[in-house]
Design a protein around this motif. Structure first.
Motif, short mmCIF file in Angstrom:
data_model
loop_
_atom_site.label_atom_id
_atom_site.label_comp_id
_atom_site.label_asym_id
_atom_site.label_seq_id
_atom_site.Cartn_x
_atom_site.Cartn_y
_atom_site.Cartn_z
N HIS A 129 26.91 34.56 2.78
CA HIS A 129 27.01 35.85 3.46
C HIS A 129 28.37 36.51 3.31
CE1 HIS A 129 23.71 33.92 6.12
NE2 HIS A 129 23.17 34.57 5.11
N THR A 130 29.40 35.89 3.86
CA THR A 130 30.73 36.50 3.89
C THR A 130 31.67 35.76 2.94
OG1 THR A 130 30.38 37.06 6.23
CG2 THR A 130 32.64 37.19 5.37
N PRO A 131 32.13 36.41 1.87
CA PRO A 131 33.06 35.74 0.95
C PRO A 131 34.31 35.27 1.69
CG PRO A 131 32.28 37.82 0.03
CD PRO A 131 31.84 37.80 1.46
N TYR A 132 34.68 34.03 1.43
CA TYR A 132 35.89 33.50 2.07
C TYR A 132 37.05 33.51 1.09
CZ TYR A 132 39.35 30.31 3.92
OH TYR A 132 40.54 29.78 4.36
N THR A 133 38.17 34.07 1.52
CA THR A 133 39.41 34.05 0.75
C THR A 133 40.52 33.54 1.66
OG1 THR A 133 38.66 36.00 -0.48
CG2 THR A 133 40.96 35.41 -0.69
N PRO A 134 41.31 32.57 1.23
CA PRO A 134 42.38 32.03 2.07
C PRO A 134 43.32 33.12 2.58
CG PRO A 134 42.08 30.66 0.13
CD PRO A 134 41.21 31.87 -0.07
N PRO A 135 43.81 32.98 3.80
CA PRO A 135 44.66 34.03 4.41
C PRO A 135 45.87 34.42 3.58
CG PRO A 135 44.00 32.40 6.05
CD PRO A 135 43.54 31.87 4.73
N CYS A 136 46.40 33.50 2.77
CA CYS A 136 47.61 33.81 2.01
C CYS A 136 47.40 34.89 0.96
CB CYS A 136 48.16 32.55 1.36
SG CYS A 136 47.15 31.87 0.02
N HIS A 137 46.14 35.28 0.70
CA HIS A 137 45.90 36.29 -0.33
C HIS A 137 46.53 37.64 0.05
CE1 HIS A 137 42.65 37.98 2.20
NE2 HIS A 137 42.72 39.04 1.42
N THR A 138 46.73 37.87 1.35
CA THR A 138 47.32 39.14 1.78
C THR A 138 48.84 39.19 1.53
OG1 THR A 138 47.61 38.31 4.04
CG2 THR A 138 45.57 39.48 3.55
N ASP A 139 49.45 38.03 1.24
CA ASP A 139 50.89 37.97 0.99
C ASP A 139 51.25 38.16 -0.48
OD1 ASP A 139 51.32 37.38 3.71
OD2 ASP A 139 50.95 35.24 3.35
N ILE A 140 50.23 38.24 -1.33
CA ILE A 140 50.46 38.34 -2.78
C ILE A 140 50.74 39.79 -3.17
CG2 ILE A 140 49.33 38.00 -5.03
CD1 ILE A 140 47.77 35.67 -3.67
N ALA A 141 51.58 39.98 -4.17
CA ALA A 141 51.97 41.32 -4.61
C ALA A 141 50.76 42.17 -4.97
CB ALA A 141 52.90 41.21 -5.82
N GLU A 142 50.83 43.46 -4.68
CA GLU A 142 49.70 44.36 -4.87
C GLU A 142 49.33 44.56 -6.34
OE1 GLU A 142 50.31 48.05 -2.90
OE2 GLU A 142 50.37 47.17 -0.88
N ASP A 143 50.27 44.32 -7.26
CA ASP A 143 49.94 44.52 -8.68
C ASP A 143 49.21 43.34 -9.30
OD1 ASP A 143 52.03 42.73 -8.68
OD2 ASP A 143 53.19 43.75 -10.24
N VAL A 144 48.93 42.32 -8.51
CA VAL A 144 48.13 41.18 -8.97
C VAL A 144 46.65 41.49 -8.72
CG1 VAL A 144 47.60 38.73 -8.64
CG2 VAL A 144 49.98 39.52 -8.53
N THR A 145 45.84 41.37 -9.75
CA THR A 145 44.40 41.59 -9.62
C THR A 145 43.77 40.39 -8.91
OG1 THR A 145 44.26 42.93 -11.63
CG2 THR A 145 42.22 41.90 -10.86
N GLN A 146 43.09 40.65 -7.79
CA GLN A 146 42.43 39.58 -7.04
C GLN A 146 40.93 39.87 -6.94
OE1 GLN A 146 44.38 37.77 -3.57
NE2 GLN A 146 45.91 39.41 -3.67
N LEU A 147 40.12 38.89 -7.35
CA LEU A 147 38.67 39.02 -7.27
C LEU A 147 38.08 37.76 -6.63
CD1 LEU A 147 37.91 40.24 -10.93
CD2 LEU A 147 37.80 41.66 -8.87
N HIS A 148 37.18 37.95 -5.70
CA HIS A 148 36.38 36.81 -5.26
C HIS A 148 35.32 36.55 -6.32
CE1 HIS A 148 33.49 34.42 -2.90
NE2 HIS A 148 34.54 34.06 -2.19
#
Length: 350
Positions: A129-148
């Motif tokens: 149902h809800t994709p889980y991403t570890p909380p530290c993903h919000t601390d990563i630089a915005e120019d890094v592409t992040q995909l679940h």
């Protein structure tokens, strides 16, 4: 007023629809997607099942490929579409259910558009149902592409630069392998102890052996079933040892923390990562169902799909609902049969 409303038009919902149709029940399937097979088509492009054709049949209609063939996601979606058309299963799409409440003996099923009423309800929304991403993903630089992994399609989505794949399950390992095959440097974050088993052994498929030794029929309430259901599921069909031995694959251990400049792992920090695939799984969400309790994994309390809390409420397609095969394409029919027999007996008793 319907006799039954099925929520979810995946393999588990369709299996129940087939059984209800055999009894001429007045039922309707509600689904949040735009068309049949949509959840399969949303997965990454190269996805193939690790179960061969002969173990992918839904009740009443065989999967239309040769024995020993491993279907891709497009073929699974086409099969589900053909299944719906063949049995003329009534489905209303774009109906995301927001609440299920039982009032004066009648279920009120509310969607973003309207409300339906039914005597009984079958929840077949699956476990993801809800994709889980570890909380530290919000601390990563915005120019890094992040995909679940839910949104990953292929390596063309990635920008230039190093990649990180997080997650040591089937999805993570398959995506890691695909990206590594492009020659790109890929860091891998996950356990050091990945259990992997081949798709074939001594000329027979893994699922042939599973069936032969009774692995797929072990139930969750037995001692063996309790041990298996709580353990880490092995990766199937990928040579993990050879994959991690590639020169462009760097195993970093578990992810510990992140900031604007680097990501820290058990085996050191890396500042060159420009792409991250989070193959970190999903969390179940059944909190829109009023009046139910939950187990330690936040799945609804039930016995073999029969709600422990509300009469007339049923669940199907959950991991280890009864056996290892409960959430698989070719195994869900056994749970559908059990629920149908249970429902029939209750109706006779009434």
């Amino acid at each position: 007023m319907k006799d039954f409303i099925i929520i979810g038009a995946g393999q588990s919902g369709l299996s129940m629809a087939y059984n209800l149709a055999q009894t001429n029940s007045n039922y309707l399937v509600l689904d949040a997607n735009e068309h049949i097979g949509a959840p399969w088509l949303k997965r990454w492009d190269s996805l193939t099942l690790f179960t061969p054709t002969e173990y992918n049949h839904l009740p009443g209609m065989k999967f239309p490929f040769p024995k020993g063939y491993y279907p891709n996601k497009y073929e699974v979606a086409d099969y589900l579409k053909s299944y719906v058309e063949h049995f003329n299963i009534p489905i209303e799409f774009n109906q995301k259910v927001t609440s299920v409440t039982k009032v004066d003996g009648v279920f009120e099923v509310t969607t973003a558009k309207e409300q339906f009423k039914s005597k009984q309800v079958i929840i077949a929304t699956g476990p993801f149902h809800t994709p889980y991403t570890p909380p530290c993903h919000t601390d990563i630089a915005e120019d890094v592409t992040q995909l679940h992994s839910e949104n990953y399609k292929n390596p063309n989505q990635l920008q230039d630069g190093d990649c990180l794949v997080v997650g040591a399950g089937d999805s993570g390992v398959q995506i890691l392998s695909e990206i590594a095959d492009t020659g790109r440097k890929v860091h891998f974050s996950g356990t050091d102890n990945i259990k992997a088993i081949p798709q074939t052994f001594l000329g027979k498929t893994l699922w042939w052996w599973f069936t032969k030794i009774g692995f797929l029929s072990v139930n969750r309430y037995s001692k063996i079933g309790q041990w298996l259901s709580k353990g880490v599921q092995p990766v199937i069909g990928t040579d993990v040892k050879s994959l991690l031995a590639k020169d462009n694959v760097i195993h970093m251990g578990r992810t510990l923390s992140a900031d604007e400049t680097s990501i820290t792992f058990q085996k050191g920090s890396v500042s060159s990562i420009k792409n991250i695939i989070w193959a970190t799984g999903f969390k179940p969400n059944f909190f829109w169902i009023d009046g139910i309790s939950f187990d330690e994994m936040n799945y609804p309390s039930n016995y073999r799909g029969v709600s422990n809390d509300i009469e007339g409420l049923y669940f199907i397609g959950l991991p280890w609902l009864y056996t290892r095969g409960s959430a698989t394409l070719g195994g869900v029919w056994k749970d559908a049969d059990y629920l149908m027999n249970y429902i029939a007996k209750n109706q006779q008793a009434a």
